[in-house]
Write a protein that holds these residues in place. Structure first.
Motif, PDB file in Angstrom:
ATOM      1  N   LEU A 191       0.987  -1.347  -0.064  1.00 37.10           N
ATOM      2  CA  LEU A 191       0.000  -0.040   0.276  1.00 37.10           C
ATOM      3  C   LEU A 191       0.862   1.429  -0.057  1.00 37.10           C
ATOM      4  O   LEU A 191       0.612   2.343  -0.547  1.00 37.10           O
ATOM      5  N   TRP A 224      -8.711  -3.351  -1.477  1.00 43.32           N
ATOM      6  CA  TRP A 224      -7.466  -3.405  -1.946  1.00 43.32           C
ATOM      7  C   TRP A 224      -6.780  -4.663  -2.034  1.00 43.32           C
ATOM      8  O   TRP A 224      -6.375  -4.829  -3.371  1.00 43.32           O
ATOM      9  N   LEU A 436      -2.079   3.443   5.561  1.00 43.73           N
ATOM     10  CA  LEU A 436      -3.246   3.969   4.627  1.00 43.73           C
ATOM     11  C   LEU A 436      -3.638   5.617   5.459  1.00 43.73           C
ATOM     12  O   LEU A 436      -3.734   6.400   4.670  1.00 43.73           O
TER      13      LEU A 436
END
Length: 491
Positions: A191, A224, A436
């Motif tokens: 990520l 995701w 994130l």
């Protein structure tokens, strides 16, 4: 299993039903002369032009989830677990499912439980090709794998989310090799390759899908991760806790009491719920910080105190009927639109069989391990991510069992880390969520206009938000979740 929802329309009447454990989130609103039901609480709130439910939002601010049927939208309610609605002539009526009593044949619940799991899983495999299975280093996914006949495991693909410091990847890879399964490992550290704008888009989209009522960062990470692998029919171990007893953070440190006492409830809420899930007071408008804490503490205590049971039983009930229902359920709901999923551990007969077993026999996963041993003795003896073999859990919950097959140093390190996290208010976040969160904050600093709707609610400290944007303070995943949700609710 769960989650599911369905609607039947006949003779100008709609019947809306969801699963018996309440995982699938469906909502409704009633106003003079009309009622409506939908899969979106936010759309219903807009339709009814409702205000914010500050008491419900206060609970979320402190506990990280809503209680019972509450939402952030005043008058918009979630369909309760094991209930259904009938909507006709502008009226909404609520009915409870008929209770299903399941007795084990010959009195052996573990044998009947194992047989039912095997039936569910093999039936799913009979109807679907290319099935994947969520596999971690934990007990629940292991139980589902044990229910798959050995000669059919080679047709499965294991799906595992990998995070730093965890042993899920190691255990899942070993099991996949041992049974000749495919293996998809998704490392959430990737990520970090997203731009702040991409991360913000991912998190905002998740908050909107959850109507501002869940944990958008966790949902965004899962979304995701799922996008990194082909989508296929899925076997999942979600909800396995519902067949166990005496679980939840800090339960091993709680003393048994024959009744639920107010002072014990308050101490537990402060020590184990607020320390991990609360949005810090300094983030909030001063008046809302004080009022929301008072409202939430009162509401949480009310939920605990209405249990006519012993203290440890009330703890288990809270995590089953409240936290799993509203915290876990809304995240699970987010995934049902993308893939066909079977959660066999939430089957009505499975839960009824487990409930027929005395609490002391289910505590600490003892009963669950016996079921696994019936299904596959080999899997019951392969170590979990914790290092323990499942079969070692089939003992009374004592210090000897807690130590199990770990070293004293390993046991003390793990126990000590729990205590230190609590003392220092250190939080445990879902895999990938902190990474994130940092990217989302970076994007807000690039475009501060994005947080103006949040500020307009009057619930957030203007001074704190200014410091966040200028970079003199940071925000953890819990706080970023709350800000993302407020942005959706305010819109």
């Amino acid at each position: 299993g769960a989650p599911f929802a369905a609607m039947l329309v006949e003779n100008n009447q709609a019947t809306i039903v969801a699963d018996h454990v309440g995982f699938r989130h469906v909502y409704a609103i009633s106003r003079p002369g009309w009622s409506a039901a939908a899969t979106s609480a936010r759309e219903l709130g807009h339709l009814g032009k409702v205000k914010l439910d500050l008491e419900a939002l206060s609970v979320f601010r402190l506990a990280g989830h809503y209680l019972d049927s509450d939402t952030a939208y005043e008058g918009v309610k979630k369909l309760p677990a094991a209930h259904y609605w009938k909507l006709h002539d502008g009226e909404l009526q609520t009915f409870r499912f008929a209770r299903e009593e399941t007795a084990a044949k010959n009195g052996d619940a573990a044998d009947a439980h194992a047989q039912r799991l095997r039936e569910l899983v093999t039936g799913f495999l009979d109807h679907h090709d290319g099935v994947s299975i969520e596999l971690s280093g934990g007990l629940d996914s292991r139980m589902v794998l044990a229910a798959v006949p050995k000669d059919r495991r080679k047709k499965l693909t294991a799906f595992t989310i990998v995070s730093g410091g965890g042993k899920d990847a190691t255990v899942a890879s070993q099991l996949a090799r041992h049974y000749n399964m495919g293996c998809d490992l998704v490392d959430v550290s990737r990520l970090g390759g997203l731009t702040p704008a991409e991360a913000h888009g991912l998190a905002t989209a998740a908050a909107e899908r959850l109507d501002g009522l869940g944990r958008p960062l966790s949902a965004a990470v899962f979304h995701w991760a799922e996008g990194q692998v082909p989508q296929a029919p899925r076997l999942s171990g979600h909800g396995g806790e519902m067949a166990r007893a005496l679980f939840g953070p800090g339960v091993e440190f709680e003393r048994p009491h024959p009744t639920v006492r107010a002072e014990v409830v308050e101490n537990y809420i402060r020590r184990w719920i607020v320390s991990n899930d609360a949005v810090p007071d300094e983030v909030l408008d001063q008046d809302f910080a004080v009022q929301s804490r008072k409202l939430a503490m009162s509401r949480l205590a009310e939920v605990f105190l209405r249990n006519q049971t012993d203290w440890l039983g009330a703890l288990s009930d809270f995590y089953l009927r409240q936290r799993m229902h509203r915290f876990g359920g809304i995240t699970i709901t987010d995934g049902v639109g993308s893939r066909l999923t079977l959660n066999p551990l939430t089957d009505t007969k499975i839960l009824a069989l487990a409930a027929s077993v005395p609490t002391r026999q289910r505590a600490g996963s003892r009963y669950a391990v016996r079921v696994m041993d019936r299904l596959d003795p080999e899997l019951a003896r392969i170590p979990l991510g914790s290092g323990l073999r499942p079969i070692a859990l089939d003992r009374s919950v004592t210090l000897t069992r807690k130590l199990g097959e770990n070293t004293w140093r390993g046991f003390l390190t793990k126990a000590g880390s729990k205590v230190m996290r609590t003392l220092h208010s250190q939080r445990r976040a879902a895999a990938g969520a902190p990474l994130l969160a940092d990217l989302v904050v970076q994007h807000w600093r690039t475009d501060p206009s994005l947080v103006q709707p949040v500020l307009a609610t009057g619930l957030i400290s203007e001074e704190w938000l200014a410091r966040l944007i200028e970079g003199s303070v940071g925000a953890d995943a819990t706080t970023v979740d709350f800000l993302l949700n407020l942005g959706v609710i305010a819109s």
